[in-house]
Design a protein around this motif. Structure first.
Motif, short mmCIF file in Angstrom:
data_model
loop_
_atom_site.label_atom_id
_atom_site.label_comp_id
_atom_site.label_asym_id
_atom_site.label_seq_id
_atom_site.Cartn_x
_atom_site.Cartn_y
_atom_site.Cartn_z
N PRO A 25 0.84 -1.21 0.00
CA PRO A 25 0.00 0.00 0.00
C PRO A 25 0.87 1.25 0.00
CG PRO A 25 0.13 -0.92 2.20
CD PRO A 25 0.88 -1.88 1.30
N LEU A 53 -11.74 5.71 -7.17
CA LEU A 53 -11.14 4.68 -8.02
C LEU A 53 -9.64 4.92 -8.16
CD1 LEU A 53 -12.16 2.28 -9.92
CD2 LEU A 53 -11.79 3.88 -11.78
N SER A 54 -9.26 6.15 -8.48
CA SER A 54 -7.85 6.50 -8.63
C SER A 54 -7.06 6.21 -7.36
CB SER A 54 -7.73 8.00 -8.92
OG SER A 54 -7.33 8.24 -10.22
N VAL A 88 -6.65 2.49 -6.90
CA VAL A 88 -5.70 1.97 -7.87
C VAL A 88 -4.26 2.29 -7.44
CG1 VAL A 88 -4.86 2.43 -10.21
CG2 VAL A 88 -7.26 1.88 -9.85
N LEU A 89 -4.06 3.49 -6.91
CA LEU A 89 -2.71 3.91 -6.50
C LEU A 89 -2.28 3.26 -5.18
CD1 LEU A 89 -2.98 7.63 -7.54
CD2 LEU A 89 -1.21 6.08 -8.35
N GLY A 90 -3.23 2.69 -4.43
CA GLY A 90 -2.86 1.97 -3.21
C GLY A 90 -3.06 2.73 -1.92
N ALA A 112 -6.18 -2.74 -10.11
CA ALA A 112 -4.78 -2.62 -9.66
C ALA A 112 -4.19 -3.96 -9.26
CB ALA A 112 -4.71 -1.64 -8.49
N PRO A 131 -3.91 12.03 -8.54
CA PRO A 131 -2.82 11.15 -8.97
C PRO A 131 -1.49 11.88 -9.12
CG PRO A 131 -4.65 11.09 -10.55
CD PRO A 131 -5.00 12.09 -9.51
N ALA A 147 1.83 10.68 -7.14
CA ALA A 147 2.98 10.25 -7.93
C ALA A 147 4.22 11.05 -7.54
CB ALA A 147 2.69 10.42 -9.42
#
Lengths: 236, 236
Positions: free
Chosen positions: B74, B94-95, B98-100, B138, B228, B232
């Motif tokens: 995670p 959702l994003s 997906v990114l954890g 993911a 995101p 990132a």
């Protein structure tokens, strides 16, 4: 709308515009602005600054302009994107515009469904309206150039090598051993595949045209998440 | 669906599941899988691995499982997000999944429209379905914990200081002088405002509870792009 975008037809004098469409509605209903109020404005393709409302008519208003700044710096990137599902494409175009990408090429790939190419969302006017929305959000005035390439091989073999030349040319590929670099200053050419990635022969073709595969995360990311994530990693 | 998520009720034996709902349809219609084919699977809250189809019935199938890996790591982040427009919230959930991200707290703010709190998209089942979709994309199995806090001040004054303690506590704020840091290893508590940002008194309250304002870009980003991008920048 963080910026009211102005077009040549709006100008009634060199420093004065008259507005009567959805922008007028937005200024009245969302900004609840009145005579004397000042809003952020920008001339499509040109400078940004402030507009002070000097007249409110029925269904129209006039602003006096001071255009004293350049729009924010663009990202030095050309994006090559396997055509996503059209609804997703719309959101990705918005994201790319907001982030400051100015060259976007949507291409075919083995994992792109043929029906996507028939979508009304690919029409010039639909694309342009997403780009304008992105500029208004980001406070920018420079429209990205969006191109469609229906055939993978001719694009990758004939056009891509020239695009890559003199740039850091990368293809985002979840299986790549190399990690995506960060804090890049120079120009980048970046290819992003469909969900599920480019197929092996496509990766080979992109590599032959000068692109290096890099991965961003051990996780599989959806396109709407991957695009802002990789641009942030590269440039922000 | 890059991962078929399994729940306790699916198990007919310790290493065998029977599936008969939308996952069965997806396996048949999208994967076009048949007996002997192997798919990525994961147990909700548990390990991931592969499932081999051993029986195809009418409207159901059975898989034999090998669960030999832990789900992906995670992100060590607690996200505090001013409640976005409900349709945007769905995509951001959702994003984040997906990114954890594993802890998400949606809060009120001066610029959050009151009507957003009434949306059916905030109901448990609607939220859970977005989170499951994110895990399937993911290849993850650990559901994020999503909480709603309708009152800004009690949350920020009474709960936030404990959340921030021992973490790098940041609030994304376009006007901040400090730039967002990158390549963070330790735990982060990250607040992200509504489009237009937190208002000054909210920034002061967040600061008093231990958060430092940082900016990501000179551009104003929409929430779906900002979330995101900032994760990132911090972690990828």
């Amino acid at each position: 709308m963080n910026l009211i975008l102005l077009e040549p037809a709006d100008f009634v004098d060199s420093d004065r515009v008259r507005i009567s469409d959805r922008r007028h509605l937005h200024i009245v209903q969302v900004h609840r602005a009145d005579i004397g109020d000042t809003l952020s404005v920008g001339v499509l393709g040109g400078r940004i600054g402030s507009g002070t409302i000097v007249r409110m008519g029925t269904g129209e208003l006039e602003m006096s302009l001071i255009l004293d700044r350049d729009p924010p710096e663009p990202l030095p990137v050309a994006i090559i994107l396997a055509l996503p599902r059209p609804k997703v494409m719309r959101r990705v175009l918005l994201s790319l515009t907001v982030l400051g990408a100015k060259r976007i090429i949507l291409i075919n790939s083995a994992r792109v469904e043929k029906s996507y190419w028939q979508s009304p969302f690919l029409k010039n006017e639909a694309v342009r309206s997403q780009l304008l929305k992105g500029l208004e959000l980001a406070g920018d005035t420079i429209l990205p150039q969006v191109q469609f390439r229906h055939l993978f091989r001719p694009f990758v073999e004939d056009e891509l090598p020239a695009l890559c030349r003199g740039t850091l040319a990368l293809v985002a590929h979840p299986q790549a051993a190399e990690r995506c670099p960060s804090s890049i200053e120079g120009p980048v050419t970046l290819a992003i595949g469909p969900e599920g990635g480019f197929v092996p022969f496509e990766i080979e073709a992109l590599r032959s045209s000068g692109m290096d595969p890099v991965s961003l995360s051990a996780r599989v990311l959806n396109i709407e998440t991957a695009v802002p994530a990789i641009l942030a990693k590269l440039f922000l």
